[in-house]
Motif scaffolding. Sequence first.
Motif, PDB file in Angstrom:
ATOM      1  N   PHE A  57       0.829  -1.208   0.000  1.00  0.00           N
ATOM      2  CA  PHE A  57       0.000   0.000   0.000  1.00  0.00           C
ATOM      3  C   PHE A  57       0.864   1.261   0.000  1.00  0.00           C
ATOM      4  N   LYS A  58       0.522   2.169  -0.884  1.00  0.00           N
ATOM      5  CA  LYS A  58       1.243   3.437  -0.998  1.00  0.00           C
ATOM      6  C   LYS A  58       0.376   4.618  -0.571  1.00  0.00           C
ATOM      7  N   LYS A  59      -0.821   4.724  -1.150  1.00  0.00           N
ATOM      8  CA  LYS A  59      -1.708   5.851  -0.832  1.00  0.00           C
ATOM      9  C   LYS A  59      -3.058   5.660  -1.510  1.00  0.00           C
ATOM     10  N   LEU A  60      -4.003   6.524  -1.167  1.00  0.00           N
ATOM     11  CA  LEU A  60      -5.222   6.654  -1.956  1.00  0.00           C
ATOM     12  C   LEU A  60      -4.985   7.756  -2.971  1.00  0.00           C
ATOM     13  N   VAL A  61      -5.584   7.626  -4.141  1.00  0.00           N
ATOM     14  CA  VAL A  61      -5.442   8.665  -5.162  1.00  0.00           C
ATOM     15  C   VAL A  61      -5.961   9.993  -4.635  1.00  0.00           C
ATOM     16  N   ASN A  62      -7.101   9.945  -3.933  1.00  0.00           N
ATOM     17  CA  ASN A  62      -7.681  11.166  -3.392  1.00  0.00           C
ATOM     18  C   ASN A  62      -7.200  11.367  -1.956  1.00  0.00           C
ATOM     19  N   LYS A  63      -6.384  12.384  -1.750  1.00  0.00           N
ATOM     20  CA  LYS A  63      -5.793  12.631  -0.430  1.00  0.00           C
ATOM     21  C   LYS A  63      -6.845  12.951   0.609  1.00  0.00           C
ATOM     22  N   GLN A  64      -7.893  13.693   0.232  1.00  0.00           N
ATOM     23  CA  GLN A  64      -8.920  14.048   1.210  1.00  0.00           C
ATOM     24  C   GLN A  64      -9.670  12.815   1.694  1.00  0.00           C
ATOM     25  N   GLN A  65      -9.938  11.870   0.794  1.00  0.00           N
ATOM     26  CA  GLN A  65     -10.580  10.629   1.206  1.00  0.00           C
ATOM     27  C   GLN A  65      -9.703   9.880   2.205  1.00  0.00           C
ATOM     28  N   GLN A  66      -8.395   9.892   1.985  1.00  0.00           N
ATOM     29  CA  GLN A  66      -7.482   9.221   2.903  1.00  0.00           C
ATOM     30  C   GLN A  66      -7.493   9.895   4.274  1.00  0.00           C
ATOM     31  N   LEU A  67      -7.495  11.214   4.284  1.00  0.00           N
ATOM     32  CA  LEU A  67      -7.552  11.955   5.550  1.00  0.00           C
ATOM     33  C   LEU A  67      -8.872  11.676   6.268  1.00  0.00           C
ATOM     34  N   ASN A  68      -9.957  11.593   5.506  1.00  0.00           N
ATOM     35  CA  ASN A  68     -11.255  11.292   6.117  1.00  0.00           C
ATOM     36  C   ASN A  68     -11.252   9.918   6.774  1.00  0.00           C
ATOM     37  N   LEU A  69     -10.641   8.938   6.105  1.00  0.00           N
ATOM     38  CA  LEU A  69     -10.580   7.587   6.667  1.00  0.00           C
ATOM     39  C   LEU A  69      -9.794   7.559   7.971  1.00  0.00           C
ATOM     40  N   MET A  70      -8.840   8.440   8.102  1.00  0.00           N
ATOM     41  CA  MET A  70      -8.014   8.488   9.316  1.00  0.00           C
ATOM     42  C   MET A  70      -8.802   8.962  10.526  1.00  0.00           C
ATOM     43  N   PHE A  71     -10.002   9.498  10.304  1.00  0.00           N
ATOM     44  CA  PHE A  71     -10.859   9.854  11.437  1.00  0.00           C
ATOM     45  C   PHE A  71     -11.295   8.596  12.183  1.00  0.00           C
ATOM     46  N   ILE A  72     -11.489   7.501  11.456  1.00  0.00           N
ATOM     47  CA  ILE A  72     -11.856   6.229  12.097  1.00  0.00           C
ATOM     48  C   ILE A  72     -10.707   5.750  12.971  1.00  0.00           C
ATOM     49  N   ASP A  73      -9.515   5.814  12.409  1.00  0.00           N
ATOM     50  CA  ASP A  73      -8.295   5.390  13.099  1.00  0.00           C
ATOM     51  C   ASP A  73      -7.125   5.831  12.225  1.00  0.00           C
ATOM     52  N   SER A  74      -6.029   6.226  12.830  1.00  0.00           N
ATOM     53  CA  SER A  74      -4.885   6.685  12.036  1.00  0.00           C
ATOM     54  C   SER A  74      -4.374   5.602  11.093  1.00  0.00           C
ATOM     55  N   SER A  75      -4.590   4.341  11.453  1.00  0.00           N
ATOM     56  CA  SER A  75      -4.133   3.235  10.607  1.00  0.00           C
ATOM     57  C   SER A  75      -5.253   2.635   9.768  1.00  0.00           C
ATOM     58  N   PHE A  76      -6.431   3.253   9.798  1.00  0.00           N
ATOM     59  CA  PHE A  76      -7.555   2.655   9.067  1.00  0.00           C
ATOM     60  C   PHE A  76      -7.334   2.593   7.554  1.00  0.00           C
ATOM     61  N   PRO A  77      -6.697   3.606   6.920  1.00  0.00           N
ATOM     62  CA  PRO A  77      -6.420   3.458   5.489  1.00  0.00           C
ATOM     63  C   PRO A  77      -5.577   2.212   5.183  1.00  0.00           C
ATOM     64  N   ILE A  78      -4.640   1.886   6.077  1.00  0.00           N
ATOM     65  CA  ILE A  78      -3.806   0.697   5.896  1.00  0.00           C
ATOM     66  C   ILE A  78      -4.665  -0.561   6.029  1.00  0.00           C
ATOM     67  N   LEU A  79      -5.545  -0.559   7.043  1.00  0.00           N
ATOM     68  CA  LEU A  79      -6.444  -1.699   7.237  1.00  0.00           C
ATOM     69  C   LEU A  79      -7.353  -1.884   6.027  1.00  0.00           C
ATOM     70  N   LEU A  80      -7.929  -0.784   5.537  1.00  0.00           N
ATOM     71  CA  LEU A  80      -8.828  -0.891   4.396  1.00  0.00           C
ATOM     72  C   LEU A  80      -8.077  -1.322   3.136  1.00  0.00           C
ATOM     73  N   SER A  81      -6.813  -0.915   3.037  1.00  0.00           N
ATOM     74  CA  SER A  81      -6.011  -1.350   1.886  1.00  0.00           C
ATOM     75  C   SER A  81      -5.793  -2.857   1.907  1.00  0.00           C
ATOM     76  N   ASP A  82      -5.725  -3.443   3.108  1.00  0.00           N
ATOM     77  CA  ASP A  82      -5.597  -4.906   3.205  1.00  0.00           C
ATOM     78  C   ASP A  82      -6.914  -5.579   2.844  1.00  0.00           C
ATOM     79  N   VAL A  83      -8.021  -4.940   3.208  1.00  0.00           N
ATOM     80  CA  VAL A  83      -9.329  -5.451   2.799  1.00  0.00           C
ATOM     81  C   VAL A  83      -9.393  -5.521   1.278  1.00  0.00           C
ATOM     82  N   VAL A  84      -8.941  -4.450   0.627  1.00  0.00           N
ATOM     83  CA  VAL A  84      -8.956  -4.391  -0.837  1.00  0.00           C
ATOM     84  C   VAL A  84      -8.126  -5.529  -1.426  1.00  0.00           C
ATOM     85  N   LYS A  85      -6.941  -5.768  -0.872  1.00  0.00           N
ATOM     86  CA  LYS A  85      -6.090  -6.858  -1.366  1.00  0.00           C
ATOM     87  C   LYS A  85      -6.777  -8.221  -1.176  1.00  0.00           C
TER      88      LYS A  85
END
Length: 201
Positions: A57-85
């Motif tokens: 995992f590197k990033k989400l294309v949309n930075k604001q969406q990534q920042l929004n996901l971090m409201f759930i948890d600072s590591s939530f974008p990483i967790l969701l990226s594993d879901v995607v995989k």
Amino acid sequence: MISQIQSFSDSLSNNISPNFIHLKDNVFAEYVFVYHINDGYSIAEVKKINNKQQILFKKLVNKQQQLNLMFIDSSFPILLSDVVKTVLIKNTKSFQQYIDTIANKPIVDILQDSDYLKCKFTSFIHHLLYTNIANDQIFKREIDSDRVYYRKGNTDKIEYYSIYDQNKLQELMLIQMKLEIVYDRTFIEGCEASVCFRIKY
């Protein structure tokens, strides 16, 4: 159908003006995740990816969406990226199926703890249902309590879920929200894989 909605609307408080939303085919979120193709692998097509170690995992294309996901948890974008995989490689269909697939005992990583995963996904689902967290705009942190979701139940009876039924709805969505890869917007370019991920009912 209209009379059923009117009847349900009348049963709510006069102070509420409900916004009825049909769950069927409702798209709650769409993200594009960017992964670095791990050194040592040569992959020309996303469908050829068959091991999580092949992409990082590197990033989400949309930075604001990534920042929004971090409201759930600072590591939530990483967790969701594993879901995607996991959806990509194992064709996982729901958040509950992901939990059942990934959770390990004994636990070696908090991201593999079933209780932790359920807590985070339930919180995320709550925000997908009642906030603008999935948008590419700044997360407002406002709950839209006027939303009333409805669907046809197993007996063909229309079932309604107001804000007062949020816990029941979130439990349902944990199992029934559909996780999918949008392949016509998913591609490999150079050493990066861009994967379009959709969450719908």
